[in-house]
Design a protein around this motif. Structure first.
Motif, PDB file in Angstrom:
ATOM      1  N   GLN A 205       0.828  -1.202   0.000  1.00  0.00           N
ATOM      2  CA  GLN A 205       0.000   0.000   0.000  1.00  0.00           C
ATOM      3  C   GLN A 205       0.860   1.249   0.000  1.00  0.00           C
ATOM      4  N   GLN A 206       1.935   1.245   0.794  1.00  0.00           N
ATOM      5  CA  GLN A 206       2.830   2.399   0.830  1.00  0.00           C
ATOM      6  C   GLN A 206       3.477   2.623  -0.532  1.00  0.00           C
ATOM      7  N   ALA A 207       3.875   1.542  -1.187  1.00  0.00           N
ATOM      8  CA  ALA A 207       4.446   1.667  -2.530  1.00  0.00           C
ATOM      9  C   ALA A 207       3.409   2.221  -3.510  1.00  0.00           C
ATOM     10  N   SER A 208       2.155   1.776  -3.375  1.00  0.00           N
ATOM     11  CA  SER A 208       1.090   2.262  -4.241  1.00  0.00           C
ATOM     12  C   SER A 208       0.841   3.753  -4.041  1.00  0.00           C
ATOM     13  N   TYR A 209       0.864   4.210  -2.789  1.00  0.00           N
ATOM     14  CA  TYR A 209       0.630   5.621  -2.497  1.00  0.00           C
ATOM     15  C   TYR A 209       1.738   6.516  -3.049  1.00  0.00           C
ATOM     16  N   ALA A 210       2.930   5.965  -3.235  1.00  0.00           N
ATOM     17  CA  ALA A 210       4.067   6.758  -3.708  1.00  0.00           C
ATOM     18  C   ALA A 210       4.117   6.857  -5.229  1.00  0.00           C
ATOM     19  N   LEU A 211       3.259   6.112  -5.926  1.00  0.00           N
ATOM     20  CA  LEU A 211       3.261   6.096  -7.384  1.00  0.00           C
ATOM     21  C   LEU A 211       1.999   6.771  -7.924  1.00  0.00           C
ATOM     22  N   PRO A 212       2.017   7.216  -9.179  1.00  0.00           N
ATOM     23  CA  PRO A 212       0.841   7.923  -9.721  1.00  0.00           C
ATOM     24  C   PRO A 212      -0.318   7.023 -10.104  1.00  0.00           C
ATOM     25  N   PHE A 213      -0.086   5.719 -10.238  1.00  0.00           N
ATOM     26  CA  PHE A 213      -1.120   4.829 -10.769  1.00  0.00           C
ATOM     27  C   PHE A 213      -2.354   4.772  -9.875  1.00  0.00           C
ATOM     28  N   ARG A 214      -2.137   4.788  -8.572  1.00  0.00           N
ATOM     29  CA  ARG A 214      -3.253   4.664  -7.632  1.00  0.00           C
ATOM     30  C   ARG A 214      -4.256   5.802  -7.795  1.00  0.00           C
ATOM     31  N   TRP A 215      -3.778   6.963  -8.232  1.00  0.00           N
ATOM     32  CA  TRP A 215      -4.647   8.134  -8.349  1.00  0.00           C
ATOM     33  C   TRP A 215      -5.524   8.089  -9.589  1.00  0.00           C
ATOM     34  N   THR A 216      -5.313   7.105 -10.468  1.00  0.00           N
ATOM     35  CA  THR A 216      -6.120   6.995 -11.675  1.00  0.00           C
ATOM     36  C   THR A 216      -7.382   6.167 -11.475  1.00  0.00           C
ATOM     37  N   ALA A 217      -7.367   5.237 -10.530  1.00  0.00           N
ATOM     38  CA  ALA A 217      -8.499   4.320 -10.362  1.00  0.00           C
ATOM     39  C   ALA A 217      -8.885   4.129  -8.899  1.00  0.00           C
ATOM     40  N   ASP A 218      -7.949   3.672  -8.082  1.00  0.00           N
ATOM     41  CA  ASP A 218      -8.260   3.372  -6.685  1.00  0.00           C
ATOM     42  C   ASP A 218      -8.827   4.581  -5.956  1.00  0.00           C
ATOM     43  N   PHE A 219      -8.196   5.722  -6.123  1.00  0.00           N
ATOM     44  CA  PHE A 219      -8.641   6.927  -5.411  1.00  0.00           C
ATOM     45  C   PHE A 219     -10.056   7.361  -5.808  1.00  0.00           C
ATOM     46  N   PRO A 220     -10.366   7.526  -7.115  1.00  0.00           N
ATOM     47  CA  PRO A 220     -11.751   7.904  -7.465  1.00  0.00           C
ATOM     48  C   PRO A 220     -12.794   6.898  -7.000  1.00  0.00           C
ATOM     49  N   PHE A 221     -12.487   5.596  -7.099  1.00  0.00           N
ATOM     50  CA  PHE A 221     -13.474   4.578  -6.740  1.00  0.00           C
ATOM     51  C   PHE A 221     -13.754   4.581  -5.236  1.00  0.00           C
ATOM     52  N   ARG A 222     -12.742   4.821  -4.437  1.00  0.00           N
ATOM     53  CA  ARG A 222     -12.958   4.857  -2.981  1.00  0.00           C
ATOM     54  C   ARG A 222     -13.594   6.172  -2.541  1.00  0.00           C
ATOM     55  N   VAL A 223     -13.428   7.219  -3.328  1.00  0.00           N
ATOM     56  CA  VAL A 223     -14.175   8.453  -3.077  1.00  0.00           C
ATOM     57  C   VAL A 223     -15.655   8.205  -3.325  1.00  0.00           C
ATOM     58  N   TYR A 224     -15.976   7.472  -4.390  1.00  0.00           N
ATOM     59  CA  TYR A 224     -17.371   7.155  -4.734  1.00  0.00           C
ATOM     60  C   TYR A 224     -18.054   6.397  -3.599  1.00  0.00           C
ATOM     61  N   SER A 225     -17.369   5.388  -3.056  1.00  0.00           N
ATOM     62  CA  SER A 225     -17.983   4.555  -2.014  1.00  0.00           C
ATOM     63  C   SER A 225     -17.991   5.231  -0.652  1.00  0.00           C
ATOM     64  N   GLY A 226     -17.294   6.357  -0.512  1.00  0.00           N
ATOM     65  CA  GLY A 226     -17.254   7.072   0.766  1.00  0.00           C
ATOM     66  C   GLY A 226     -16.190   6.568   1.709  1.00  0.00           C
ATOM     67  N   GLN A 227     -15.366   5.618   1.266  1.00  0.00           N
ATOM     68  CA  GLN A 227     -14.308   5.126   2.141  1.00  0.00           C
ATOM     69  C   GLN A 227     -13.242   6.190   2.373  1.00  0.00           C
ATOM     70  N   ILE A 228     -13.062   7.065   1.394  1.00  0.00           N
ATOM     71  CA  ILE A 228     -12.190   8.231   1.559  1.00  0.00           C
ATOM     72  C   ILE A 228     -13.077   9.430   1.875  1.00  0.00           C
ATOM     73  N   PRO A 229     -12.945  10.051   3.052  1.00  0.00           N
ATOM     74  CA  PRO A 229     -13.788  11.197   3.430  1.00  0.00           C
ATOM     75  C   PRO A 229     -13.608  12.368   2.472  1.00  0.00           C
ATOM     76  N   GLN A 230     -14.569  13.272   2.477  1.00  0.00           N
ATOM     77  CA  GLN A 230     -14.552  14.383   1.534  1.00  0.00           C
ATOM     78  C   GLN A 230     -13.362  15.310   1.742  1.00  0.00           C
ATOM     79  N   THR A 231     -12.991  15.563   3.002  1.00  0.00           N
ATOM     80  CA  THR A 231     -11.833  16.430   3.263  1.00  0.00           C
ATOM     81  C   THR A 231     -10.561  15.810   2.706  1.00  0.00           C
ATOM     82  N   GLU A 232     -10.388  14.514   2.928  1.00  0.00           N
ATOM     83  CA  GLU A 232      -9.223  13.810   2.390  1.00  0.00           C
ATOM     84  C   GLU A 232      -9.275  13.762   0.869  1.00  0.00           C
TER      85      GLU A 232
END
Length: 267
Positions: A205-232
């Motif tokens: 997970q730490q390696a994923s957070y340090a690379l740009p790939f996670r921001w293309t799919a994982d981040f938007p999808f977890r924003v959709y489900s609410g797992q990532i809060p709006q402030t974050e």
């Protein structure tokens, strides 16, 4: 700017003509979406430990992958650009009264959008009508949905900017195979397309957070489900913008460097 908008429009219209291929791809995506969800249902049903992401969110995560596959897949390629580079017809591109980077970026963006438009709505409708366990969940609020759209569009721009690096690398390698395999495999894994990032070991997970790939799919999808809060999520949008600026800047520099050393033989 008008030239780039025109090529985007032409490529989008051209991409919308491939309906048969899109429908075949849609059936494939539905099949694999259901298979992956069945695997996760079995995994959660036999797990004795609490998981960092709920089954409901994993199902939503999986369906969003299939719905927006054209936005997030790194193995999506334009063979015409590869042939321009390896065949010497890049000389024609150099004669255009516009920037090559922006011109190719607009073409690739239009191809992904047209492919997604043809496939996403039927898959979305079916995913919303499935039984509860396999159903796509709706976002928690309108604000969450709007944030999702912003992060998804930024993720699309990120994936195109990463794809541009694959095309630029061919100026040196003269073969797209290695670049596609290396970047696509690593990119899909760290973007959470193989297994969701929250289910990875902590060090991955730490390696994923340090690379740009996670921001293309994982981040938007977890924003959709609410797992990532709006402030974050708002801070994440800023990180997406920083990555986008860095990738586009590096891509433009790399392309200019490649064009200064390009040799076109023949006449």
């Amino acid at each position: 700017m008008n030239a780039y908008l025109s090529v985007w429009r032409l490529r989008f219209i051209n991409g919308m003509q491939y309906r048969a291929a899109a429908y075949a791809g849609m059936v494939t995506q539905l099949f694999f979406g259901l298979v992956f969800i069945m695997i996760y249902v079995a995994f959660y049903g036999h797990s004795t430990h609490e998981q960092p992401i709920s089954l409901k969110d994993v199902v939503t995560y999986t369906w969003l992958q299939q719905i927006f596959l054209a936005f997030i897949m790194l193995w999506f390629r334009d063979n015409e650009i590869f042939q321009l580079i390896t065949g010497g017809n890049i000389a024609y591109e150099l004669c255009r009264p516009c920037g090559i980077y922006e011109f190719w970026f607009a073409k690739l963006l239009a191809q992904r959008v047209s492919s997604a438009v043809l496939r996403c709505f039927p898959i979305l409708l079916i995913a919303l009508l499935l039984p509860q366990t396999y159903r796509l969940s709706l976002p928690q609020s309108v604000t969450t949905f709007m944030l999702f759209l912003v992060t998804l569009l930024l993720g699309l721009l990120l994936i195109v900017s990463i794809s541009m690096l694959i095309y630029i690398s061919v100026f040196w390698t003269m073969s797209p195979t290695g670049s596609i395999l290396m970047i696509a495999v690593a990119g899909e894994f760290f973007a959470g397309l193989i297994i969701p990032v929250p289910l990875m070991p902590a060090w991955l997970q730490q390696a994923s957070y340090a690379l740009p790939f996670r921001w293309t799919a994982d981040f938007p999808f977890r924003v959709y489900s609410g797992q990532i809060p709006q402030t974050e999520a708002l801070w994440g949008v800023l990180i997406q913008l920083l990555w986008l600026a860095a990738l586009i800047g590096f891509g433009r520099w790399s392309l200019n460097l490649a064009l200064r050393h390009v040799v076109v033989q023949g006449g």
